[in-house]
Each structure stands twice: as C-alpha cells, then as structure tokens.
Design a protein around this motif. Structure first.
Motif, PDB file in Angstrom:
ATOM      1  N   LEU A  99      37.519  70.597  62.804  1.00 25.14           N
ATOM      2  CA  LEU A  99      37.387  71.619  61.743  1.00 25.14           C
ATOM      3  C   LEU A  99      38.898  71.851  61.087  1.00 25.14           C
ATOM      4  CD1 LEU A  99      34.649  73.911  62.833  1.00 25.14           C
ATOM      5  CD2 LEU A  99      34.352  72.069  61.043  1.00 25.14           C
ATOM      6  N   SER A 100      40.064  71.380  61.936  1.00 23.92           N
ATOM      7  CA  SER A 100      41.557  71.598  61.689  1.00 23.92           C
ATOM      8  C   SER A 100      41.762  73.275  61.656  1.00 23.92           C
ATOM      9  CB  SER A 100      41.565  71.045  60.035  1.00 23.92           C
ATOM     10  OG  SER A 100      41.303  69.811  60.053  1.00 23.92           O
ATOM     11  N   PHE A 101      41.202  73.855  62.803  1.00 27.80           N
ATOM     12  CA  PHE A 101      41.529  75.359  62.853  1.00 27.80           C
ATOM     13  C   PHE A 101      42.657  75.521  64.187  1.00 27.80           C
ATOM     14  CE2 PHE A 101      36.696  76.303  61.996  1.00 27.80           C
ATOM     15  CZ  PHE A 101      37.214  76.430  60.571  1.00 27.80           C
ATOM     16  N   GLU A 102      43.564  74.256  64.422  1.00 25.75           N
ATOM     17  CA  GLU A 102      44.384  74.661  65.600  1.00 25.75           C
ATOM     18  C   GLU A 102      45.278  75.791  65.200  1.00 25.75           C
ATOM     19  OE1 GLU A 102      43.297  70.137  65.837  1.00 25.75           O
ATOM     20  OE2 GLU A 102      43.546  71.414  64.543  1.00 25.75           O
ATOM     21  N   PRO A 103      46.084  75.395  63.677  1.00 26.74           N
ATOM     22  CA  PRO A 103      47.049  76.430  63.286  1.00 26.74           C
ATOM     23  C   PRO A 103      46.700  78.020  63.322  1.00 26.74           C
ATOM     24  CG  PRO A 103      46.904  74.574  61.608  1.00 26.74           C
ATOM     25  CD  PRO A 103      45.945  74.555  62.694  1.00 26.74           C
ATOM     26  N   TYR A 104      45.232  78.132  63.154  1.00 24.46           N
ATOM     27  CA  TYR A 104      44.811  79.586  63.549  1.00 24.46           C
ATOM     28  C   TYR A 104      44.863  80.217  64.702  1.00 24.46           C
ATOM     29  CZ  TYR A 104      41.740  83.641  62.933  1.00 24.46           C
ATOM     30  OH  TYR A 104      41.338  84.708  63.188  1.00 24.46           O
ATOM     31  N   PHE A 105      44.407  79.310  65.741  1.00 28.55           N
ATOM     32  CA  PHE A 105      44.608  79.804  66.999  1.00 28.55           C
ATOM     33  C   PHE A 105      45.939  79.758  67.384  1.00 28.55           C
ATOM     34  CE2 PHE A 105      40.410  78.307  67.043  1.00 28.55           C
ATOM     35  CZ  PHE A 105      39.774  79.005  67.872  1.00 28.55           C
ATOM     36  N   LEU A 106      47.015  78.663  66.822  1.00 28.55           N
ATOM     37  CA  LEU A 106      48.331  79.123  67.508  1.00 28.55           C
ATOM     38  C   LEU A 106      49.139  80.371  66.653  1.00 28.55           C
ATOM     39  CD1 LEU A 106      49.224  75.201  66.826  1.00 28.55           C
ATOM     40  CD2 LEU A 106      49.017  76.504  69.106  1.00 28.55           C
ATOM     41  N   THR A 107      48.799  80.575  65.585  1.00 31.12           N
ATOM     42  CA  THR A 107      49.354  81.725  64.940  1.00 31.12           C
ATOM     43  C   THR A 107      49.112  83.068  65.716  1.00 31.12           C
ATOM     44  OG1 THR A 107      49.086  80.818  62.785  1.00 31.12           O
ATOM     45  CG2 THR A 107      49.268  83.344  62.753  1.00 31.12           C
ATOM     46  N   VAL A 108      47.776  83.044  66.040  1.00 35.67           N
ATOM     47  CA  VAL A 108      47.277  84.423  66.918  1.00 35.67           C
ATOM     48  C   VAL A 108      47.898  84.355  68.359  1.00 35.67           C
ATOM     49  CG1 VAL A 108      45.405  85.429  67.736  1.00 35.67           C
ATOM     50  CG2 VAL A 108      45.003  84.641  65.564  1.00 35.67           C
ATOM     51  N   ALA A 109      47.933  83.154  68.775  1.00 33.84           N
ATOM     52  CA  ALA A 109      48.660  82.971  70.230  1.00 33.84           C
ATOM     53  C   ALA A 109      49.780  83.451  70.046  1.00 33.84           C
ATOM     54  CB  ALA A 109      48.415  81.684  70.701  1.00 33.84           C
ATOM     55  N   ASP A 110      50.781  83.102  69.086  1.00 31.14           N
ATOM     56  CA  ASP A 110      52.211  83.352  68.859  1.00 31.14           C
ATOM     57  C   ASP A 110      52.590  84.887  69.100  1.00 31.14           C
ATOM     58  OD1 ASP A 110      55.046  82.653  68.452  1.00 31.14           O
ATOM     59  OD2 ASP A 110      54.465  83.672  66.620  1.00 31.14           O
ATOM     60  N   ILE A 111      51.610  85.603  68.189  1.00 29.48           N
ATOM     61  CA  ILE A 111      51.675  87.024  68.205  1.00 29.48           C
ATOM     62  C   ILE A 111      51.353  87.733  69.376  1.00 29.48           C
ATOM     63  CG2 ILE A 111      50.670  89.120  66.830  1.00 29.48           C
ATOM     64  CD1 ILE A 111      50.148  87.352  64.508  1.00 29.48           C
ATOM     65  N   VAL A 112      50.273  87.312  69.982  1.00 28.15           N
ATOM     66  CA  VAL A 112      49.981  87.820  71.394  1.00 28.15           C
ATOM     67  C   VAL A 112      51.057  87.689  72.398  1.00 28.15           C
ATOM     68  CG1 VAL A 112      48.458  87.751  73.373  1.00 28.15           C
ATOM     69  CG2 VAL A 112      47.669  87.715  70.867  1.00 28.15           C
ATOM     70  N   ARG A 113      51.586  86.458  72.276  1.00 26.99           N
ATOM     71  CA  ARG A 113      52.928  86.068  73.129  1.00 26.99           C
ATOM     72  C   ARG A 113      53.970  86.998  73.041  1.00 26.99           C
ATOM     73  NH1 ARG A 113      57.366  84.698  72.400  1.00 26.99           N
ATOM     74  NH2 ARG A 113      56.687  84.354  70.182  1.00 26.99           N
TER      75      ARG A 113
END
Length: 272
Positions: A99-113
């Motif tokens: 579904l090409s949702f990887e960038p969404y997960f990466l964006t949220v993970a970056d903010i949490v990091r």
C-alpha cells in the motif's frame, strides 16, 4: 471591523444559469464549456504525499523501514524475536509495502525518536497498538508477544486508506515537538488542525445534571428523550416521563442552565 474586506463578495453560493446569462455575454458562457471539457480531474487522483527527508541516502522507504524495524526488534527482544512475532512483522511489512505506507510510518517514528531522545514522554495509542511494526520502531508499548494483535483493524487492504497513528505527548513539552516539526519540514508543509466539539442538548443536560449533583442514573432517562433533531432545545415537558417534578427548584435550575449551553464549546482536540 474587517466587514466584507476579507471576501471578494458576499455571494456564498453558485449562481443559476439564468442569473449568469444576465451578467455575461453568451460567447463567454459558451467558452466555459470548452474549459470544462478539458477538465478530467477525479477525486480518486488525490493522494497523500509524505516527506522525502526521512529516508537516508542509499535507502528506499521500504528498506529503511525494514532496517529500523529489525534494529528495534533486536532491542525489544534481546534474546531473539519470537517466531510468532517475526511472522506478524513480515505480514505487516508486506502489506505496508503493498500500500506504499512506509513514509507515513517513518515520519511518525522520526517524531517519536526526537521526543524520546530529549526525554519527552510520549506514546502511541488506539488501533496502532495492534501493530508489531509500531512496537518494534518504538511508537507503541504493547508487546505483540503477550497478546493477539489484529493488524487489519489498523491497516486493511480492503479499506486502502492510510492508518491513523495517534501519539500523545506530555503537554508541558508538546511545544518542543511542534517546533521540531516546523523546523524540519518548514512551516509551509506543517500545520495545526483543531476539532471543536460543541454542546448539544443531551450533553448539556448530562453535564449540568452532574454538576448539580443529580443522580446519573436518573439523568440518563431524561437525556435519552432528547435527540439532535430537537434543535438544541431542552424539552422540559419530558421531565415527568423521566420521573422528575418540573416545579422542583433544582429541576427548574437544571433545565434553565442546560438551555444556555448548546452551541458552547465542550471539547477541543488539537493535532499537528
């Protein structure tokens, strides 16, 4: 003070063809049909566009999400990833890639990091807790090895829409997170949205009744008699149906105060 200066005109509607014919020459109106014939836009063309700067050089969103998932899994499970969790992670990564949702997960993970690196308390919640990938990359704290997760409640091939990852940040330091987003992505690419929930008759009756100390079990029958189509009015005649004496001072006070609340803000939620 601004008056009508904020809008080019006061006509907040589409004018009829008859009215347009009275204002513009027929040739100009015919030309609009030529323009319309060239327009083939469909709402299906709209799509989410995610930041590129979350992926380091030499990686694609797919390879980078797998890399941080594997790294996080090694930290979460130092004695080795359980077979059931490994299968769940592979299942999730495959669907996310499809579904090409990887960038969404990466964006949220970056903010949490960012938040965790600075000791800002945060945690993902909601349906994201059904994701083993979210657990491995540090967004949520629900261990999939201790429960049966239902990933399809979070992401579904049939729905084919981005997941909703809600992350709560401690309110005293939430501004730091907001400024990080603005600094990293630019103010032209980041924004705040707010949802304002207003009182309606039922919520007004319920909250005022609680404030006045009326038994909640007696409040409910009265609130159930009011619906949104009542237009925000408090139906005092329904008091007897719920077992209340309309002449009692506390009841009159309850109805009077409840009638004042509809339309007032009840709750504000804010999302960056």
């Amino acid at each position: 003070t601004a008056g009508r200066a904020l809008a080019p005109n006061a006509e907040q509607h589409l004018r009829s063809r008859l009215r347009l014919a009275q204002l513009y020459p027929a040739g100009l109106l015919e030309e609009t049909l030529e323009v319309a014939a060239r327009c083939h836009f469909s709402l299906d063309e709209l799509r989410y566009e995610y930041p590129d700067e979350i992926v380091p050089a030499g990686h694609t969103p797919t390879t980078w999400l797998r890399a941080i998932t594997d790294s996080g899994a090694a930290q979460r499970y130092p004695e080795g990833l359980p077979a059931r969790v490994r299968a769940q992670v592979e299942h999730e990564l495959a669907l996310i890639a499809e579904l090409s949702f990887e960038p969404y997960f990466l964006t949220v993970a970056d903010i949490v990091r960012f938040a965790r690196d600075r000791g800002i308390l945060c945690q993902g919640r909601g349906s994201a807790a059904n994701s083993a990938v979210c657990y491995c990359i540090g967004i949520t704290e629900v261990d999939p090895s201790r429960m049966n997760v239902l990933f399809e409640r979070f992401i579904s091939r049939e729905r084919n829409e981005p997941p909703d990852i809600d992350v709560d940040f401690e309110h005293q330091r939430r501004e730091e997170v907001m400024q990080y987003i603005y600094d990293k992505y630019g103010r032209h690419r980041a924004a705040l949205t707010a949802t304002v929930i207003s009182y309606r008759s039922r919520s007004a009756i319920r909250d005022v009744g609680k404030a006045l100390g009326i038994d909640p079990q007696r409040i409910e029958p009265f609130t159930r008699n009011h619906q949104w189509w009542d237009g925000g009015q408090i139906r005092a005649e329904r008091l007897r149906e719920a077992g209340f004496d309309p002449a009692a001072p506390i009841v009159r006070h309850w109805v009077t105060l409840s009638a004042l609340l509809p339309g007032f803000p009840r709750h504000l939620s804010q999302h960056t």
